[in-house]
Design a protein around this motif. Structure first.
Motif, PDB file in Angstrom:
ATOM      1  N   LYS A  63       0.584   4.867   9.475  1.00 56.48           N
ATOM      2  CA  LYS A  63       1.128   3.942   8.475  1.00 56.48           C
ATOM      3  C   LYS A  63       1.952   4.715   7.454  1.00 56.48           C
ATOM      4  O   LYS A  63       1.560   5.826   7.051  1.00 56.48           O
ATOM      5  N   LYS A  64       3.073   4.132   7.065  1.00 58.54           N
ATOM      6  CA  LYS A  64       3.911   4.773   6.052  1.00 58.54           C
ATOM      7  C   LYS A  64       3.197   4.721   4.711  1.00 58.54           C
ATOM      8  O   LYS A  64       2.648   3.673   4.339  1.00 58.54           O
ATOM      9  N   PRO A  65       3.195   5.829   3.952  1.00 57.44           N
ATOM     10  CA  PRO A  65       2.567   5.791   2.632  1.00 57.44           C
ATOM     11  C   PRO A  65       3.366   4.895   1.685  1.00 57.44           C
ATOM     12  O   PRO A  65       4.583   4.927   1.674  1.00 57.44           O
ATOM     13  N   GLY A  66       2.654   4.068   0.954  1.00 52.96           N
ATOM     14  CA  GLY A  66       3.302   3.163   0.017  1.00 52.96           C
ATOM     15  C   GLY A  66       3.526   1.774   0.586  1.00 52.96           C
ATOM     16  O   GLY A  66       3.544   0.797  -0.153  1.00 52.96           O
ATOM     17  N   ALA A  67       3.707   1.653   1.906  1.00 52.60           N
ATOM     18  CA  ALA A  67       3.880   0.329   2.511  1.00 52.60           C
ATOM     19  C   ALA A  67       2.518  -0.346   2.614  1.00 52.60           C
ATOM     20  O   ALA A  67       1.551   0.251   3.071  1.00 52.60           O
ATOM     21  N   SER A  68       2.455  -1.601   2.184  1.00 51.40           N
ATOM     22  CA  SER A  68       1.170  -2.283   2.183  1.00 51.40           C
ATOM     23  C   SER A  68       0.984  -3.171   3.390  1.00 51.40           C
ATOM     24  O   SER A  68       1.859  -3.469   4.127  1.00 51.40           O
TER      25      SER A  68
END
Ligand SMILES: [Zn+2]
Length: 68
Positions: A63-68
């Motif tokens: 998962k991309k950091p910051g993307a929820s």
């Protein structure tokens, strides 16, 4: 088919439902990666079962950091 003579009261119905409970899944430790797994199942993390590789676990995209 046999039928009950009278309707059970809501209290009687609800009292019998107090015995409906969830049970904790029995967890064990994977022999290969030592992570907690369901017993009698192939490890979803490493694909091993009883010390043998039985399935190839595909690498999941991170998962991309910051993307929820
Ligand atoms: Zn494992």
């Amino acid at each position: 088919m046999a039928l009950p003579k009278r309707k059970h009261s809501k209290a009687r119905r609800d009292k019998s439902r107090t015995h409906w409970k969830l049970t904790m899944a029995s967890l064990t430790k994977c022999l290969q990666c030592a992570r907690p797994i369901l017993s009698h199942r192939v490890c979803p993390h490493c694909g091993y079962y009883r010390g043998r590789a039985v399935v190839v676990v595909a690498e999941r995209p991170k998962k991309k950091p910051g993307a929820s």
